[in-house]
Scaffold this motif. Structure first.
Motif, PDB file in Angstrom:
ATOM      1  N   ALA A  19       0.838  -1.208   0.000  1.00  0.00           N
ATOM      2  CA  ALA A  19       0.000   0.000   0.000  1.00  0.00           C
ATOM      3  C   ALA A  19       0.869   1.253   0.000  1.00  0.00           C
ATOM      4  CB  ALA A  19      -0.931  -0.011   1.215  1.00  0.00           C
ATOM      5  N   ARG A  20       1.952   1.225   0.792  1.00  0.00           N
ATOM      6  CA  ARG A  20       2.859   2.379   0.806  1.00  0.00           C
ATOM      7  C   ARG A  20       3.482   2.601  -0.572  1.00  0.00           C
ATOM      8  NH1 ARG A  20       4.728   0.377   5.858  1.00  0.00           N
ATOM      9  NH2 ARG A  20       3.619   1.519   7.494  1.00  0.00           N
ATOM     10  N   GLU A  21       3.859   1.526  -1.185  1.00  0.00           N
ATOM     11  CA  GLU A  21       4.497   1.609  -2.507  1.00  0.00           C
ATOM     12  C   GLU A  21       3.486   2.140  -3.530  1.00  0.00           C
ATOM     13  OE1 GLU A  21       5.591   0.320  -6.454  1.00  0.00           O
ATOM     14  OE2 GLU A  21       3.969  -0.617  -5.300  1.00  0.00           O
ATOM     15  N   LEU A  22       2.253   1.627  -3.460  1.00  0.00           N
ATOM     16  CA  LEU A  22       1.225   2.079  -4.399  1.00  0.00           C
ATOM     17  C   LEU A  22       0.908   3.567  -4.188  1.00  0.00           C
ATOM     18  CD1 LEU A  22      -0.885   1.627  -6.583  1.00  0.00           C
ATOM     19  CD2 LEU A  22      -2.418   0.645  -4.856  1.00  0.00           C
ATOM     20  N   GLN A  23       0.791   3.994  -2.926  1.00  0.00           N
ATOM     21  CA  GLN A  23       0.526   5.425  -2.657  1.00  0.00           C
ATOM     22  C   GLN A  23       1.570   6.300  -3.359  1.00  0.00           C
ATOM     23  OE1 GLN A  23      -1.814   7.206  -1.350  1.00  0.00           O
ATOM     24  NE2 GLN A  23      -2.961   5.982   0.130  1.00  0.00           N
ATOM     25  N   GLY A  24       2.819   5.827  -3.419  1.00  0.00           N
ATOM     26  CA  GLY A  24       3.887   6.609  -4.037  1.00  0.00           C
ATOM     27  C   GLY A  24       3.806   6.686  -5.547  1.00  0.00           C
ATOM     28  N   ARG A  25       3.022   5.785  -6.161  1.00  0.00           N
ATOM     29  CA  ARG A  25       2.919   5.787  -7.629  1.00  0.00           C
ATOM     30  C   ARG A  25       1.659   6.475  -8.132  1.00  0.00           C
ATOM     31  NH1 ARG A  25       2.218   0.866  -9.925  1.00  0.00           N
ATOM     32  NH2 ARG A  25       1.973  -0.271  -7.972  1.00  0.00           N
ATOM     33  N   LEU A  26       0.748   6.816  -7.224  1.00  0.00           N
ATOM     34  CA  LEU A  26      -0.519   7.421  -7.652  1.00  0.00           C
ATOM     35  C   LEU A  26      -0.310   8.880  -8.052  1.00  0.00           C
ATOM     36  CD1 LEU A  26      -2.860   5.894  -4.906  1.00  0.00           C
ATOM     37  CD2 LEU A  26      -2.404   5.039  -7.227  1.00  0.00           C
ATOM     38  N   THR A  27      -1.198   9.378  -8.912  1.00  0.00           N
ATOM     39  CA  THR A  27      -1.045  10.730  -9.483  1.00  0.00           C
ATOM     40  C   THR A  27      -1.395  11.815  -8.476  1.00  0.00           C
ATOM     41  OG1 THR A  27      -3.220  10.325 -10.484  1.00  0.00           O
ATOM     42  CG2 THR A  27      -1.297  10.182 -11.916  1.00  0.00           C
ATOM     43  N   LYS A  28      -0.473  12.003  -7.535  1.00  0.00           N
ATOM     44  CA  LYS A  28      -0.553  13.058  -6.517  1.00  0.00           C
ATOM     45  C   LYS A  28       0.814  13.124  -5.861  1.00  0.00           C
ATOM     46  CE  LYS A  28      -2.049   9.736  -3.110  1.00  0.00           C
ATOM     47  NZ  LYS A  28      -0.690   9.644  -2.567  1.00  0.00           N
ATOM     48  N   SER A  35     -13.100   6.966   1.709  1.00  0.00           N
ATOM     49  CA  SER A  35     -12.315   7.739   0.743  1.00  0.00           C
ATOM     50  C   SER A  35     -10.855   7.308   0.740  1.00  0.00           C
ATOM     51  CB  SER A  35     -12.416   9.237   1.072  1.00  0.00           C
ATOM     52  OG  SER A  35     -13.743   9.683   0.880  1.00  0.00           O
ATOM     53  N   SER A  36     -10.330   7.007   1.932  1.00  0.00           N
ATOM     54  CA  SER A  36      -8.909   6.609   2.003  1.00  0.00           C
ATOM     55  C   SER A  36      -8.680   5.305   1.246  1.00  0.00           C
ATOM     56  CB  SER A  36      -8.460   6.498   3.461  1.00  0.00           C
ATOM     57  OG  SER A  36      -8.818   5.262   4.029  1.00  0.00           O
ATOM     58  N   VAL A  37      -9.643   4.411   1.330  1.00  0.00           N
ATOM     59  CA  VAL A  37      -9.519   3.137   0.608  1.00  0.00           C
ATOM     60  C   VAL A  37      -9.717   3.348  -0.894  1.00  0.00           C
ATOM     61  CG1 VAL A  37     -10.558   0.863   0.281  1.00  0.00           C
ATOM     62  CG2 VAL A  37     -10.253   1.766   2.598  1.00  0.00           C
ATOM     63  N   ARG A  38     -10.672   4.208  -1.212  1.00  0.00           N
ATOM     64  CA  ARG A  38     -10.982   4.472  -2.617  1.00  0.00           C
ATOM     65  C   ARG A  38      -9.761   4.982  -3.382  1.00  0.00           C
ATOM     66  NH1 ARG A  38     -16.122   5.142  -5.378  1.00  0.00           N
ATOM     67  NH2 ARG A  38     -17.450   4.690  -3.605  1.00  0.00           N
ATOM     68  N   VAL A  39      -8.914   5.738  -2.704  1.00  0.00           N
ATOM     69  CA  VAL A  39      -7.690   6.233  -3.355  1.00  0.00           C
ATOM     70  C   VAL A  39      -6.872   5.053  -3.866  1.00  0.00           C
ATOM     71  CG1 VAL A  39      -5.483   7.394  -2.944  1.00  0.00           C
ATOM     72  CG2 VAL A  39      -7.605   8.400  -2.080  1.00  0.00           C
ATOM     73  N   LEU A  40      -6.642   4.062  -3.009  1.00  0.00           N
ATOM     74  CA  LEU A  40      -5.834   2.905  -3.416  1.00  0.00           C
ATOM     75  C   LEU A  40      -6.506   2.110  -4.528  1.00  0.00           C
ATOM     76  CD1 LEU A  40      -4.500   1.398  -0.043  1.00  0.00           C
ATOM     77  CD2 LEU A  40      -3.234   2.740  -1.728  1.00  0.00           C
ATOM     78  N   ARG A  41      -7.822   2.123  -4.546  1.00  0.00           N
ATOM     79  CA  ARG A  41      -8.556   1.291  -5.503  1.00  0.00           C
ATOM     80  C   ARG A  41      -8.781   1.965  -6.846  1.00  0.00           C
ATOM     81  NH1 ARG A  41     -10.854  -3.158  -3.164  1.00  0.00           N
ATOM     82  NH2 ARG A  41     -12.238  -3.374  -4.956  1.00  0.00           N
ATOM     83  N   GLU A  42      -8.850   3.301  -6.857  1.00  0.00           N
ATOM     84  CA  GLU A  42      -9.369   3.960  -8.062  1.00  0.00           C
ATOM     85  C   GLU A  42      -8.454   4.995  -8.702  1.00  0.00           C
ATOM     86  OE1 GLU A  42     -13.273   5.524  -7.301  1.00  0.00           O
ATOM     87  OE2 GLU A  42     -14.040   3.600  -6.560  1.00  0.00           O
ATOM     88  N   VAL A  43      -7.487   5.526  -7.954  1.00  0.00           N
ATOM     89  CA  VAL A  43      -6.678   6.609  -8.519  1.00  0.00           C
ATOM     90  C   VAL A  43      -5.634   6.033  -9.479  1.00  0.00           C
ATOM     91  CG1 VAL A  43      -5.079   8.495  -7.965  1.00  0.00           C
ATOM     92  CG2 VAL A  43      -7.129   8.142  -6.576  1.00  0.00           C
ATOM     93  N   THR A  87      -2.149   5.714 -11.705  1.00  0.00           N
ATOM     94  CA  THR A  87      -0.721   5.912 -11.417  1.00  0.00           C
ATOM     95  C   THR A  87      -0.137   6.905 -12.428  1.00  0.00           C
ATOM     96  OG1 THR A  87      -0.092   4.103 -12.863  1.00  0.00           O
ATOM     97  CG2 THR A  87      -0.503   3.545 -10.549  1.00  0.00           C
ATOM     98  N   PHE A  88       1.034   7.451 -12.096  1.00  0.00           N
ATOM     99  CA  PHE A  88       1.717   8.356 -13.026  1.00  0.00           C
ATOM    100  C   PHE A  88       1.893   7.681 -14.380  1.00  0.00           C
ATOM    101  CE2 PHE A  88       3.074  10.408  -9.024  1.00  0.00           C
ATOM    102  CZ  PHE A  88       2.813  11.728  -9.341  1.00  0.00           C
ATOM    103  N   ASP A  89       2.299   6.432 -14.338  1.00  0.00           N
ATOM    104  CA  ASP A  89       2.489   5.652 -15.568  1.00  0.00           C
ATOM    105  C   ASP A  89       1.214   5.533 -16.376  1.00  0.00           C
ATOM    106  OD1 ASP A  89       5.102   5.094 -15.683  1.00  0.00           O
ATOM    107  OD2 ASP A  89       4.936   2.931 -15.283  1.00  0.00           O
ATOM    108  N   SER A  90       0.160   5.036 -15.715  1.00  0.00           N
ATOM    109  CA  SER A  90      -1.076   4.734 -16.448  1.00  0.00           C
ATOM    110  C   SER A  90      -1.736   6.002 -16.966  1.00  0.00           C
ATOM    111  CB  SER A  90      -2.041   3.938 -15.570  1.00  0.00           C
ATOM    112  OG  SER A  90      -2.599   4.769 -14.566  1.00  0.00           O
ATOM    113  N   ALA A  91      -1.580   7.127 -16.259  1.00  0.00           N
ATOM    114  CA  ALA A  91      -2.239   8.364 -16.687  1.00  0.00           C
ATOM    115  C   ALA A  91      -1.337   9.224 -17.572  1.00  0.00           C
ATOM    116  CB  ALA A  91      -2.684   9.163 -15.458  1.00  0.00           C
ATOM    117  N   GLY A  92      -0.073   8.835 -17.729  1.00  0.00           N
ATOM    118  CA  GLY A  92       0.837   9.634 -18.555  1.00  0.00           C
ATOM    119  C   GLY A  92       1.122  10.991 -17.948  1.00  0.00           C
TER     120      GLY A  92
END
Lengths: 350, 350
Positions: free
Chosen positions: A21-30, A331-339, A341-346
């Motif tokens: 989860a920590r690793e994923l949070q670091g890849r999300l577009t934020k 909402s905190s869970v939704r971030v991990l499920r739906e946001v 990543t930098f890669d996927s969103a370009g």
């Protein structure tokens, strides 16, 4: 489930899921860390579920445990004891604040009578599990027997089990019981070693004289019972309440199913201390909904290492602070499920 | 609506409706004051609506205003400027945090390009209202002309009007713009008189060197432009941004319709200062969603007399803190609309 098998079933948080989860949070577009305490919450929920992303905490179910208190005789509150039963009727009729908040967040409510003094008249979402019609006066004698405390814990376990088996993905603690902040403060003092003056609040809003009396009653009760936090059931029976005991079981039940349980105010926080004393790993399932105006709640949450999500000056109980916090947990869970990543969103990184 | 007619339409809160809400809160089946800041919020919303109980703030609509900033050239952020357009594309694709939060609270999202540097490719919920492809560098010259600032305000007014006429009962501010915390901090300093060091934050998370440079840039810009808070449009044009200007219009639009507008972070809070300078009564429509990690937001909210609902250490922007606060706003109104009175529920008073 018995208490023993429940306690045995409560394992630690899954470190691998938390790392994921920590690793994923670091890849999300934020920007990293930009969601503040919600990021760490999402990590904890992944650890509890043992998977990343964790499931959404919906649907959610609130259980409101109700009981009366012999210590009411000491004049620790201006409210008449009959209000407990009247408010339970209000919950069943859908007219209380917790009903309004439950509708707002789309959570179910089950009301559980574990210790109301006045017999109730039933109702669709009322579970009759009355153990005794109010506790004894903890200023004079043990509030209940250890058997009664264990029975109340068992009720809480069963309610958690029934709700989770019925589909609930998140449990919320609720309580009703005129005078119940007195046993809650006594439990917090007993389990944390804090002084009565530091854990006693004004409950529903008592005057200075009643407030001083309340501290005095708790101080004397602790001197009378000399509760040992290493003996959680004995301590609970001596200075607790039936709804406090049931809530401890409810929290342990949630933890055994690895389902998050949102802790409301000081009543639930004191019950959480009992749960943690019985099964330290159960803390992984606890989410602190809010910082209650009752000082004992803050002392208990700090002792458990929990950071409250809301700080609105609430002191109503019923589960209201837990219900208000539910959308934040979701909402905190939704971030991990739906946001994305930098890669996927370009999206470029810094 | 023109700015002039909008400003003329913004009246004070209705004292009678506020008194009625206070009186009703005292009769509901809960101890007086036990819902903390949500009680006062419900009173403010009654005053805004001019009726008690006020309408539910649902459905809610988020408008995310996007723009780029010439001051990016000063090295105030490590993020490349192209990220503004990339994140707008992410909003349109539904992949950003604000999209996840909007789904959680059932709010719509409209993305409004008022100043993005890179031309966008359209999309279902994108409104193309680009005024110029990024502001000038406010460290060197005025960020925009007064006409451009007024045009951006007009866009915000129009968006608010369109959303309210389309059925929205609550508006939420959103923003996107790499480097936009720099003009926000400059606006907060200009309107409140606070020092640049006290209102400048680390935005998306800048290092010490960049942070010092950012304070320096803002200090020099204020010395260069000598903004006068009594001249809000001139000040906005000198040190603001196009999304800041549009947000000021959006807030004024909400106020003119007497619809609540939830203020997100420091960008919206700085825009709220502009709105309040143009129409002091507009503060009655503002609800502070959260206390952003950006210090300028706290300074602005204190100046406006607003208490934030959440304090989660958020520093993402996009409208995320406003979206998270929406259920609290709805819950506060729901209490006035749905909770039974002591009389009607047959509950004894103390």
């Amino acid at each position: 489930m018995t208490l023993e098998t429940t306690l045995a079933a409560i394992g630690p948080a899954d470190e691998q899921a938390m790392a994921a989860a920590r690793e994923l949070q670091g890849r999300l577009t934020k920007p990293a860390g930009s969601l503040g305490v919600l990021e760490e919450l999402s990590v904890r929920l992944a650890g509890l579920a043992g998977t990343c992303p964790p499931p959404m905490p919906e649907p959610a179910a609130i259980a409101v445990f109700a009981g009366d208190h012999g210590v009411h005789a000491q004049g620790v509150t201006p409210w008449p004891q009959e209000v407990t039963a009247q408010m339970v009727a209000n919950f069943i009729a859908g007219g209380a604040t917790i009903n309004a908040f439950a509708r707002q967040v789309d959570a179910s409510i089950m009301v559980v009578d574990v210790g109301v003094k006045i017999p109730l008249h039933g109702g669709e979402n009322l579970l009759e599990a009355n153990i005794r019609r109010g506790t004894h006066d903890l200023a004079v004698t043990a509030a209940m027997s250890e058997d009664e405390a264990l029975t109340a814990i068992q009720v809480g376990l069963s309610v958690a089990g029934a709700l989770v088996e019925g589909g609930a993905k998140c449990l919320l603690t609720g309580d009703m019981g005129i005078a119940n902040t007195t046993p809650a403060a006594a439990l917090v003092a007993a389990f944390t070693g804090a002084s009565p003056a530091d854990v006693t609040g004004r409950g529903t809003g008592v005057d200075d004289e009643t407030y001083e009396r309340k501290i005095d009653v708790i101080t004397k009760a602790l001197a009378l019972h000399e509760p040992d936090p290493a003996q959680p059931i004995t301590t609970l029976a001596a200075v607790g309440g039936l709804e406090h005991a049931a809530l401890a079981g409810f929290i342990l039940g949630a933890a055994s199913y690895r389902v998050p349980v949102i802790i409301d105010g000081v009543i639930a926080a004191s019950a959480a201390l009992v749960a943690a004393a019985l099964a330290p790993n159960s803390v992984a399932a606890m989410v602190a909904g809010h910082r209650s105006a009752e000082p004992g709640a803050s002392v208990a949450l700090a002792n458990l290492g929990l950071t409250p999500l809301l700080d609105l000056g609430l002191r109503l109980g019923e589960g209201t602070g837990a219900a208000l916090a539910l959308p934040l947990v979701a909402s905190s869970v939704r971030v991990l499920r739906e946001v994305a990543t930098f890669d996927s969103a370009g999206v470029s990184e810094k």
